[in-house]
Motif scaffolding. Structure first.
Motif, PDB file in Angstrom:
ATOM      1  N   ASP A   1       0.859  -1.185   0.067  1.00 40.48           N
ATOM      2  CA  ASP A   1       0.035  -0.001   0.039  1.00 40.48           C
ATOM      3  C   ASP A   1       0.747   1.254   0.173  1.00 40.48           C
ATOM      4  O   ASP A   1       1.763   1.397   0.807  1.00 40.48           O
ATOM      5  CB  ASP A   1      -0.800   0.034   1.243  1.00 40.48           C
ATOM      6  N   GLY A   2       0.614   2.145  -0.919  1.00 42.13           N
ATOM      7  CA  GLY A   2       1.079   3.347  -1.177  1.00 42.13           C
ATOM      8  C   GLY A   2       2.592   3.299  -1.156  1.00 42.13           C
ATOM      9  O   GLY A   2       3.573   4.362  -0.895  1.00 42.13           O
TER      10      GLY A   2
ATOM     11  N   SER B   1      -7.567   3.967  -0.779  1.00 38.34           N
ATOM     12  CA  SER B   1      -7.097   2.468  -1.149  1.00 38.34           C
ATOM     13  C   SER B   1      -8.276   1.585  -1.375  1.00 38.34           C
ATOM     14  O   SER B   1      -8.112   0.587  -2.104  1.00 38.34           O
ATOM     15  CB  SER B   1      -6.598   2.065   0.075  1.00 38.34           C
TER      16      SER B   1
ATOM     17  N   ASP C   1       2.510   2.636   3.301  1.00 37.23           N
ATOM     18  CA  ASP C   1       1.231   3.721   3.243  1.00 37.23           C
ATOM     19  C   ASP C   1       1.612   4.712   4.724  1.00 37.23           C
ATOM     20  O   ASP C   1       1.505   5.692   4.491  1.00 37.23           O
ATOM     21  CB  ASP C   1       0.015   3.351   2.876  1.00 37.23           C
TER      22      ASP C   1
ATOM     23  N   ASP D   1      -1.036  -0.127  -4.645  1.00 40.02           N
ATOM     24  CA  ASP D   1      -2.568   0.657  -5.017  1.00 40.02           C
ATOM     25  C   ASP D   1      -2.381   2.091  -5.355  1.00 40.02           C
ATOM     26  O   ASP D   1      -3.430   2.364  -6.350  1.00 40.02           O
ATOM     27  CB  ASP D   1      -3.415   0.279  -3.837  1.00 40.02           C
ATOM     28  N   HIS D   2      -1.505   2.899  -4.920  1.00 44.12           N
ATOM     29  CA  HIS D   2      -1.573   4.240  -5.228  1.00 44.12           C
ATOM     30  C   HIS D   2      -0.171   4.730  -4.797  1.00 44.12           C
ATOM     31  O   HIS D   2       0.201   4.209  -3.650  1.00 44.12           O
ATOM     32  CB  HIS D   2      -2.704   5.081  -4.323  1.00 44.12           C
TER      33      HIS D   2
ATOM     34  N   HIS E   1      -2.473  10.109  -0.396  1.00 42.20           N
ATOM     35  CA  HIS E   1      -2.303   9.596  -1.493  1.00 42.20           C
ATOM     36  C   HIS E   1      -2.420  10.488  -2.711  1.00 42.20           C
ATOM     37  O   HIS E   1      -3.194  11.350  -2.613  1.00 42.20           O
ATOM     38  CB  HIS E   1      -3.806   8.848  -1.486  1.00 42.20           C
TER      39      HIS E   1
END
Ligand SMILES: [Zn+2]
Length: 403
Positions: free
Chosen positions: A18-19, A65, A303, A346-347, A356
């Motif tokens: 994540d992130g 997310s 993240d 995811d980003h 994000h």
């Protein structure tokens, strides 16, 4: 015929840090955490596989997310995303009826008409449940549910609530509440009154008096936002014929999995924070592969580091995913007839921004019949030169499964 057989026994692994993606950072000599981290396994996947960029956030949508992971799991968020409320409802086992609208219900701290804490000092679930009980005793419309910590739910039994305009409380810290209360119509007025009245009920609640004595911020109001209806999505089995599982410490992703018919593998020690037990996640993923066709492993830690703007922790999180999750998986996968592993994020949660962003993310696919390109490293820059180019994330599974 032979290809058919292979596809039937195929194991799919989707590993989501994540992130993880970032922008160049001056302290790192204008490189990104992915470019400087020691991550031999991620680089192996990039080198032996195909690389490209994935657009996980459709234009005009919030780079959350939930949106990004819905896309990664094969569903166009523009069509299927209804809000975070319904995803969190699913994660704690609430079944929404046709007209139900699920709101995220934060327990917050207000002072002098302003929000000073969107999570009331990370109030405990035990304390939350007492406040939620009192709210249910007081209000006779809708129902409140205890979730985890400050993250609770409110179910309103009328789809009119979908029109209400709401704001996330973490975006309006320090601003006057009056400027940001729900708006847009009659139902908005009702929701607004519930929020305002909650202050009167909660401010002198015994739980809050106790908290104040201990020097903790009182959870003296609720904030309702992120509402939506039950999404109508085909399960992953209906869509791709795959039996799947999620491994995640995050409610939203768990909830997404519920609607897609995925088993959630509970990993003791998987917190969703920086201290998450990486090794246990890796071990549970390997075990889940035995009786699932596809597993989504979601790791929140990079993240969190991005939000905290902590470069060192972000690099450490990437290295932990590499050595404790991806490494063991790469050792295990060859014991199956055929497999395809996808590594992605995811980003971006860039250190510089602290939140994000919707930029396309690097991804690498490695395994059965995946032709490699000349990329040597898994990172933002290298992925731009990958042979897969730029694609939308919700078509990834179509491509992977050949459907
Ligand atoms: Zn995320």
């Amino acid at each position: 015929m032979e290809i058919q057989t292979i596809l039937e026994n195929m194991k799919y692994v989707i590993l989501i840090g994540d992130g993880m993606a970032d922008y160049p950072i001056p302290e790192l000599g204008e490189k990104t955490p992915l470019q400087v981290a020691n991550k031999p396994n991620m680089d192996h996947v990039a080198e032996e596989g195909a690389n490209g960029l994935l657009k996980t956030i459709p234009d005009g949508m919030e780079p959350g997310s939930d949106v990004a992971n819905m896309a990664i799991m094969g569903y166009n968020p523009k069509k299927y995303y209804t809000g975070r409320g319904p995803l969190e409802a699913a994660s704690i086992g609430i079944e929404l009826k046709k007209d139900d609208v699920a709101f995220r219900c934060n327990l917050i701290t207000v002072h002098d008409g302003r929000i000073i804490d969107f999570n009331a000092n990370h109030i405990s679930t035990k304390e939350s449940s007492k406040l939620i009980k009192t709210l249910n005793e007081h209000f006779n419309i809708g129902k409140f549910y205890t979730g985890v910590s400050y993250r609770n739910l409110y179910i309103y039994p009328d789809r009119e609530a979908l029109k209400v305009k709401t704001r996330p409380p973490h975006d309006i810290i320090g601003e006057p509440i009056e400027d940001h209360l729900p708006s847009n119509g009659e139902t908005a007025e009702k929701i607004k009154q519930i929020i305002k009245e909650s202050h009167k009920i909660l401010k002198d609640h015994p739980t809050n008096i106790e908290r104040s004595k201990k020097g903790k911020r009182p959870a003296n109001m609720i904030w309702l936002w992120g509402q939506g209806q039950k999404p109508t999505m085909k399960t992953l089995r209906e869509k791709y014929g795959l039996k799947g599982a999620t491994i995640t410490g995050v409610d939203l992703i768990k909830g997404l999995g519920v609607y897609l018919g995925l088993d959630n593998v509970n990993v003791p020690g998987a917190t969703g924070y920086l201290d998450t037990d990486y090794k246990a996640k890796g071990e549970h993923a390997i075990k889940a592969l035995q009786d699932h066709d596809i597993i989504f492993i979601h790791v929140e830690a990079p993240d969190e580091a991005g939000h905290a703007r902590n470069i060192k922790e972000k690099i450490k999180a990437i290295e932990n995913i590499d050595s404790k999750i991806l490494g063991p998986l790469l050792d295990e996968l060859p014991s199956y007839d055929s497999f395809r592993l996808t590594l992605l994020t995811d980003h971006p949660t860039p250190i510089k921004v602290g939140t994000h962003t919707p930029d396309p993310v690097p991804y690498a696919i490695y395994g059965e019949n995946i032709e490699k390109d000349n990329i040597r490293s898994y990172d933002e820059e290298s992925a731009k030169r990958g042979r897969l180019g730029l694609s939308v994330a919700w078509k990834l599974l179509d491509k992977l499964t050949g459907s």
